[in-house]
Motif scaffolding. Sequence first.
Motif, mmCIF file in Angstrom:
data_model
loop_
_atom_site.group_PDB
_atom_site.id
_atom_site.type_symbol
_atom_site.label_atom_id
_atom_site.label_comp_id
_atom_site.label_asym_id
_atom_site.label_seq_id
_atom_site.Cartn_x
_atom_site.Cartn_y
_atom_site.Cartn_z
ATOM 1 N N SER A 36 0.840 -1.208 0.000
ATOM 2 C CA SER A 36 0.000 0.000 0.000
ATOM 3 C C SER A 36 0.866 1.244 0.000
ATOM 4 O O SER A 36 0.680 2.155 -0.816
ATOM 5 N N GLY A 37 1.847 1.268 0.911
ATOM 6 C CA GLY A 37 2.726 2.432 1.006
ATOM 7 C C GLY A 37 3.552 2.601 -0.248
ATOM 8 O O GLY A 37 3.728 3.716 -0.757
ATOM 9 N N LYS A 69 2.918 1.570 -3.332
ATOM 10 C CA LYS A 69 2.116 2.005 -4.484
ATOM 11 C C LYS A 69 1.834 3.514 -4.395
ATOM 12 O O LYS A 69 1.934 4.245 -5.371
ATOM 13 N N ARG A 70 1.518 3.966 -3.186
ATOM 14 C CA ARG A 70 1.249 5.404 -3.010
ATOM 15 C C ARG A 70 2.505 6.225 -3.289
ATOM 16 O O ARG A 70 2.451 7.259 -3.950
ATOM 17 N N SER A 101 3.209 6.416 -6.986
ATOM 18 C CA SER A 101 2.329 7.310 -7.753
ATOM 19 C C SER A 101 2.658 8.774 -7.478
ATOM 20 O O SER A 101 2.374 9.644 -8.308
ATOM 21 N N ILE A 102 3.304 9.072 -6.337
ATOM 22 C CA ILE A 102 3.746 10.455 -6.080
ATOM 23 C C ILE A 102 5.064 10.727 -6.812
ATOM 24 O O ILE A 102 5.244 11.758 -7.447
ATOM 25 N N SER A 123 -6.090 -3.567 3.266
ATOM 26 C CA SER A 123 -5.638 -2.962 2.005
ATOM 27 C C SER A 123 -6.780 -2.996 0.991
ATOM 28 O O SER A 123 -6.916 -2.090 0.166
ATOM 29 N N ARG A 174 -9.365 -0.279 1.923
ATOM 30 C CA ARG A 174 -8.891 1.063 1.562
ATOM 31 C C ARG A 174 -8.821 1.264 0.057
ATOM 32 O O ARG A 174 -8.404 2.318 -0.410
ATOM 33 N N GLU A 200 -6.725 0.011 -2.158
ATOM 34 C CA GLU A 200 -5.369 0.272 -2.642
ATOM 35 C C GLU A 200 -5.216 -0.334 -4.029
ATOM 36 O O GLU A 200 -5.646 -1.460 -4.275
#
Lengths: 288, 74
Positions: free
Chosen positions: A106-107, A109-110, A113-114, A143, A146, A148
Motif C-alpha cells: 500500500s505504502g 504504491k502510493r 504514484s507520487i 488494504s 482502503r 489500494e
Amino acid sequence: MGLEYVRISPGFEKYMPKDYVDLVQYGQFGRDIDVQQLGQFKELVEEHPMCAGCFMAYFIRVFYAALPKPEDTIVLGTAGCARLALSQAAVPFIYGNYGDTNAVASGLKRALSIRFPDKEKDVVVIAGDGGLIDIGFGMTMHSWFRREKFTTIMVDNEVYGNTGGQESGMSPKGVQLKMAPKGKQFEKINAVELAKTAGCVYVAKLSPTNPKRIAKTVKRAILAARHFGPTFIHAYTSCNIEYSIPTEKVLEDARKREKQDFGFYEWMTDEVKEFFEEMERKPEEVKA
Amino acid sequence: MYYVADVKETDCAKYNCKQCVLFCPEPNTLMYHDSKHVAWVNYSRCKGCAICVYVCSDLLKRNCIEMVMMTAGE
C-alpha cells in the motif's frame, strides 16, 4: 526500475554475466511477449531452489512471462515457498515481514504514484495462504477496504510447507497433515468471496492447467489494479511434498482439483468489464 | 548421477507442438528450437520431475520424452 536501468552501458557487454546479457538481448524487457512463446526467450526467473515438480514454481514462471511491463513492476512476497523463486527473478523483489506484504505494498504504491505521477508502475503481491489469509489476514483485508490499487495473488498450497506441514486456514476440511494428525476440523476459507465483499474490483480463482488462461488472468488483474482498485487471484498450487503427490502426477492433480473445487472463476465490477471490452475491441478497430 | 528428461529429437520433430515446454515448472530448462521445431533440455537445470513425460506420453500419447540417468559433465 525502468528500461534504462536494465540496459547494459555500451562497452560493458563482455564483462557482464552471460545470463544477464541474454536477458537483455533475448528477454522480455521492452517487448510484448505472448506466454505461448515460453521456451523461446530468456525468462525473467533464474534457477531457484524450489522442489522438483513444484506447481507453485510453475505458476510463478507463467506469472513472470505474463507481466505486462516487467521493467516497471515491483513484486512483494513474504516467508513461504514462493519467495524462493520470486527472489531469483530480474524484477525488484521486496521481502516483507510475515503477513505485512499488503501494508508494505500500500505504502509503496502510493509512494510510486507520487514519485512517478506520469508513469504506470505496477505493484504485485505474491504470497501463500499463510502470509495472506492466516497471519497477514488483517493487513490483506484492510488494504482491500482502503481500495489500494495493487494486485494480490495468493499461491495456495493448502499447508505450511516450509515448516513441516501444519494446517492453514486454506487446508480443506478433514485433511490429515504431518503436523495436523487429527485432520483439519474446519472448512477451507472462501477467500474469493471475502475479496469480493472487501472491495476488490477483479477477482479470479484458477488451477494452473492452462498457461494462456493464467497469463490472461494475471494481465487483467494487473491492468484492473492500475486503473480501478484492488484485485485478487486465488491460484491452486499444490504442495507435492506435504500432500505426497508424485512429481509426474502434479499436473494430473491440478486437473483433478480443477474439476472438483478449483474450476476457473472470474468476477469483475461493471466498470472493469467495460474497460476490458473497450481494450479488447481496440485492435479490431485499428485493423478496420 | 542425475535423473533428467531427454527429448527424442526425430520423434519430436514430427509434431509442431510445444506443450511440454509450456508445462515445465523450471524456467529456461525445457526450451524450444525455433528452426528445428523440437524441444530440447538444458540438462544442468532439469530437476527430473517428469511432468513433461506426463504431458507428452499420458496426455498427448506422443512418447517423445524419456527420463534418463546422466553423470555430471555429459
